[in-house]
Design a protein around this motif. Structure first.
Motif, PDB file in Angstrom:
ATOM      1  N   GLY A 144       0.841  -1.193   0.000  1.00  0.00           N
ATOM      2  CA  GLY A 144       0.000   0.000   0.000  1.00  0.00           C
ATOM      3  C   GLY A 144       0.878   1.245   0.000  1.00  0.00           C
ATOM      4  N   HIS A 145       0.324   2.327   0.519  1.00  0.00           N
ATOM      5  CA  HIS A 145       1.026   3.616   0.479  1.00  0.00           C
ATOM      6  C   HIS A 145       1.434   4.041   1.883  1.00  0.00           C
ATOM      7  N   GLY A 146       2.598   4.702   1.969  1.00  0.00           N
ATOM      8  CA  GLY A 146       3.055   5.254   3.238  1.00  0.00           C
ATOM      9  C   GLY A 146       3.351   4.205   4.293  1.00  0.00           C
ATOM     10  N   HIS A 147       3.792   3.037   3.894  1.00  0.00           N
ATOM     11  CA  HIS A 147       4.099   1.987   4.865  1.00  0.00           C
ATOM     12  C   HIS A 147       5.278   2.438   5.742  1.00  0.00           C
ATOM     13  N   PRO A 148       5.103   2.539   7.056  1.00  0.00           N
ATOM     14  CA  PRO A 148       6.140   3.141   7.912  1.00  0.00           C
ATOM     15  C   PRO A 148       7.498   2.421   7.833  1.00  0.00           C
ATOM     16  N   GLY A 149       7.493   1.088   7.796  1.00  0.00           N
ATOM     17  CA  GLY A 149       8.756   0.351   7.742  1.00  0.00           C
ATOM     18  C   GLY A 149       9.505   0.614   6.440  1.00  0.00           C
ATOM     19  N   LEU A 150       8.754   0.691   5.356  1.00  0.00           N
ATOM     20  CA  LEU A 150       9.352   0.957   4.040  1.00  0.00           C
ATOM     21  C   LEU A 150       9.905   2.377   3.984  1.00  0.00           C
ATOM     22  N   VAL A 151       9.104   3.329   4.462  1.00  0.00           N
ATOM     23  CA  VAL A 151       9.513   4.739   4.428  1.00  0.00           C
ATOM     24  C   VAL A 151      10.789   4.937   5.251  1.00  0.00           C
ATOM     25  N   LYS A 152      10.833   4.301   6.399  1.00  0.00           N
ATOM     26  CA  LYS A 152      11.997   4.430   7.286  1.00  0.00           C
ATOM     27  C   LYS A 152      13.235   3.821   6.633  1.00  0.00           C
ATOM     28  N   ALA A 153      13.079   2.644   6.043  1.00  0.00           N
ATOM     29  CA  ALA A 153      14.232   1.978   5.413  1.00  0.00           C
ATOM     30  C   ALA A 153      14.780   2.811   4.260  1.00  0.00           C
ATOM     31  N   ILE A 154      13.881   3.397   3.464  1.00  0.00           N
ATOM     32  CA  ILE A 154      14.323   4.221   2.329  1.00  0.00           C
ATOM     33  C   ILE A 154      15.035   5.480   2.835  1.00  0.00           C
ATOM     34  N   ALA A 155      14.439   6.115   3.842  1.00  0.00           N
ATOM     35  CA  ALA A 155      15.025   7.359   4.372  1.00  0.00           C
ATOM     36  C   ALA A 155      16.398   7.084   4.974  1.00  0.00           C
ATOM     37  N   GLU A 156      16.530   6.013   5.730  1.00  0.00           N
ATOM     38  CA  GLU A 156      17.812   5.702   6.368  1.00  0.00           C
ATOM     39  C   GLU A 156      18.873   5.369   5.323  1.00  0.00           C
ATOM     40  N   GLN A 157      18.470   4.599   4.307  1.00  0.00           N
ATOM     41  CA  GLN A 157      19.446   4.233   3.279  1.00  0.00           C
ATOM     42  C   GLN A 157      19.842   5.464   2.458  1.00  0.00           C
ATOM     43  N   ALA A 158      18.857   6.332   2.173  1.00  0.00           N
ATOM     44  CA  ALA A 158      19.164   7.549   1.408  1.00  0.00           C
ATOM     45  C   ALA A 158      20.161   8.414   2.158  1.00  0.00           C
ATOM     46  N   ALA A 159      20.018   8.473   3.468  1.00  0.00           N
ATOM     47  CA  ALA A 159      20.935   9.290   4.264  1.00  0.00           C
ATOM     48  C   ALA A 159      22.326   8.660   4.324  1.00  0.00           C
ATOM     49  N   ALA A 160      22.380   7.323   4.280  1.00  0.00           N
ATOM     50  CA  ALA A 160      23.678   6.636   4.377  1.00  0.00           C
ATOM     51  C   ALA A 160      24.408   6.686   3.038  1.00  0.00           C
ATOM     52  N   VAL A 161      23.854   6.029   2.017  1.00  0.00           N
ATOM     53  CA  VAL A 161      24.421   6.092   0.668  1.00  0.00           C
ATOM     54  C   VAL A 161      23.353   5.579  -0.306  1.00  0.00           C
ATOM     55  N   ILE A 162      23.136   6.304  -1.407  1.00  0.00           N
ATOM     56  CA  ILE A 162      22.078   5.942  -2.350  1.00  0.00           C
ATOM     57  C   ILE A 162      22.598   5.011  -3.439  1.00  0.00           C
ATOM     58  N   HIS A 163      23.765   5.354  -3.990  1.00  0.00           N
ATOM     59  CA  HIS A 163      24.249   4.644  -5.174  1.00  0.00           C
ATOM     60  C   HIS A 163      25.768   4.633  -5.170  1.00  0.00           C
ATOM     61  N   THR A 164      26.340   3.492  -5.519  1.00  0.00           N
ATOM     62  CA  THR A 164      27.806   3.423  -5.581  1.00  0.00           C
ATOM     63  C   THR A 164      28.288   2.765  -6.856  1.00  0.00           C
ATOM     64  N   SER A 165      27.384   2.086  -7.603  1.00  0.00           N
ATOM     65  CA  SER A 165      27.672   1.333  -8.839  1.00  0.00           C
ATOM     66  C   SER A 165      28.117  -0.082  -8.521  1.00  0.00           C
ATOM     67  N   ASN A 166      28.135  -0.888  -9.569  1.00  0.00           N
ATOM     68  CA  ASN A 166      28.549  -2.284  -9.416  1.00  0.00           C
ATOM     69  C   ASN A 166      30.051  -2.469  -9.659  1.00  0.00           C
ATOM     70  N   LEU A 167      30.787  -1.370  -9.591  1.00  0.00           N
ATOM     71  CA  LEU A 167      32.245  -1.472  -9.576  1.00  0.00           C
ATOM     72  C   LEU A 167      32.728  -1.939  -8.206  1.00  0.00           C
ATOM     73  N   TYR A 168      31.824  -1.851  -7.213  1.00  0.00           N
ATOM     74  CA  TYR A 168      32.179  -2.195  -5.836  1.00  0.00           C
ATOM     75  C   TYR A 168      31.188  -3.195  -5.288  1.00  0.00           C
ATOM     76  N   ARG A 169      31.525  -3.816  -4.186  1.00  0.00           N
ATOM     77  CA  ARG A 169      30.554  -4.673  -3.506  1.00  0.00           C
ATOM     78  C   ARG A 169      29.411  -3.803  -2.991  1.00  0.00           C
ATOM     79  N   VAL A 170      28.211  -4.376  -3.006  1.00  0.00           N
ATOM     80  CA  VAL A 170      27.038  -3.676  -2.474  1.00  0.00           C
ATOM     81  C   VAL A 170      26.403  -4.613  -1.437  1.00  0.00           C
TER      82      VAL A 170
END
Ligand SMILES: *Cc1c(COP(=O)(O)O)cnc(C)c1O
Length: 393
Positions: A45-71
């Motif tokens: 559905g929309h606005g799922h708190p667990g999903l929103v939190k996971a996206i926000a935390e990951q966005a603050a940590a690092v969004i994209h690094t490419s597949n030149l490195y381990r992810v």
């Protein structure tokens, strides 16, 4: 409305500004029950708190690094998906067509590895696999292909749910390397396979050395009441494509493979700049967590059956209703006439539905529906259908 967007969609004249659970609000503040879920994407559905939190935390940590490195998030997601599906390896991309494109490339490379010069993939009538050149060639719809010729070679088409037709190809065409199909056809009109079809297909594939490749872009990630649609059959494929529900709206696709098929790609064979980036993988991991912890597989099975049962009861004996069918939260109401205009009628009544294959109302709600949403949907759809059929008669 701007004219600076390419004219690729017949868009409905509204936009949503907010969502919560199975409900969306438009710019005027009107509320809608969502039975489209962004085309089978928003399982939570929309606005799922667990999903929103996971996206926000990951966005603050690092969004994209490419597949030149381990992810690390990508590795974690691959482990989770393989454990759930009994697959061995995953290639991550960004959409459904790309997941199928990876499967098609994998099958061709697998064929060449066996010395087959013109590897051929068996595909189905009414199939939908995407809009890239390879996937629109694999798609079984002239409307989607017309104007984009030359199409690719290397595909052989058979009717859906016709195992005898597959046996015929096996007898006459020695260049076949794989079969690609949807376990429930989505765009094609919510078409189901006979209960033993996949088991028979598995036997043919094993006997012929073909890869059984399932496009679970729409059926995967709980949509049919199991993690993957093939799990209703007990048959395990060699290759599986996922996308739509995987990231709950954050774009991510995946091509999974098992056994020999999992060892086909080597460095340099395939790639994607964005594929499996930390943000998309965080959204997918949060999606899997929520489906597990909230019992959404079971809920999808139970609510989907309740919707079908409710519609069957409310529409019993109504002339013009051909069939009400589906699996879990993938539901089709087939009418005897085109019914695209019902999308607008339902919208005016505050319910978002979709029509596919001209005559089939497609309901692919979020997996989180409760009793209240089931009854609002059943009441709205049944009364809209009844009015439409009576008025036209
Ligand atoms: C939606 C869909 C696709 C295409 O996915 P995109 O993300 O739009 O490329 C492919 N196969 C099936 C079964 C689908 O439902």
């Amino acid at each position: 409305m701007t004219t600076h967007l390419m004219n690729t969609y017949a868009r409905q004249p509204l936009a949503f500004v907010r969502g919560e659970g199975a409900w969306l609000w438009d710019e005027a503040g009107k509320r809608y029950l969502d039975a489209v879920a962004g085309v089978a994407v928003n399982g939570l559905g929309h606005g799922h708190p667990g999903l929103v939190k996971a996206i926000a935390e990951q966005a603050a940590a690092v969004i994209h690094t490419s597949n030149l490195y381990r992810v690390p998030r990508q590795e974690e997601l691959a482990d989770r998906l393989c454990a759930l599906s009994r697959m061995d390896r995953v290639f991550f991309c960004n959409s459904g067509c790309e997941a199928n494109e990876a499967a098609i490339k994998l099958a061709r490379l697998y064929g060449h590895g066996k010395g087959i010069e013109v590897p051929t993939i068996i595909v189905m009538e009414k199939a939908f696999h995407g809009r890239t050149m390879a996937t629109l060639t694999a798609t079984g719809s002239r409307k989607i292909q017309a104007g984009f010729e030359p199409l690719l070679t290397g595909f052989a088409r058979v009717p859906y749910n016709d195992i005898e037709a597959v046996r015929q190809v096996a007898e006459h065409n020695k260049s076949v390397v794989a079969v690609l199909l949807e376990v429930v056809q989505g765009e094609g009109g919510i078409n189901l396979l006979a209960p033993d079809y996949l088991a028979e297909m598995r036997k043919i594939c094993d006997a012929q050395g073909w890869l059984l490749m399932l496009d679970e872009v729409q059926t995967g990630i709980g949509r049919t009441g199991t993690w993957f649609g093939f799990q209703h059959s007990g048959v395990v494929p060699d290759v599986m494509a996922l996308a739509k529900g995987l990231g709950s709206g954050v774009p991510i696709g995946a091509c999974l493979a098992r056994g020999a098929a999992a060892e086909v790609f080597k460095p340099g064979n395939h790639g994607s700049t964005f594929g499996g980036n930390p943000l998309a993988c965080a959204a997918a991991l949060a999606t899997l967590d929520a489906i597990e912890s909230e019992g959404l597989l079971q809920n999808a099975g139970v609510r989907g059956e309740a919707i079908r049962a409710g519609l069957r009861e409310a529409l019993a004996g109504v002339h013009g209703v051909v069939e009400i069918r589906g699996e879990g939260m993938m539901i089709g109401v087939e009418l005897d006439r085109p019914c695209g205009e019902l999308v607008g009628v339902a919208r005016d009544a505050g319910v978002l539905i979709n029509v596919t294959a001209e005559r089939v109302i497609r309901l692919v709600p979020p997996l989180i529906y409760g009793d209240a949403e089931v009854s609002v949907l059943v009441d709205a759809v049944s009364s809209i259908v009844r009015n439409y059929l009576q008025q036209a008669a």
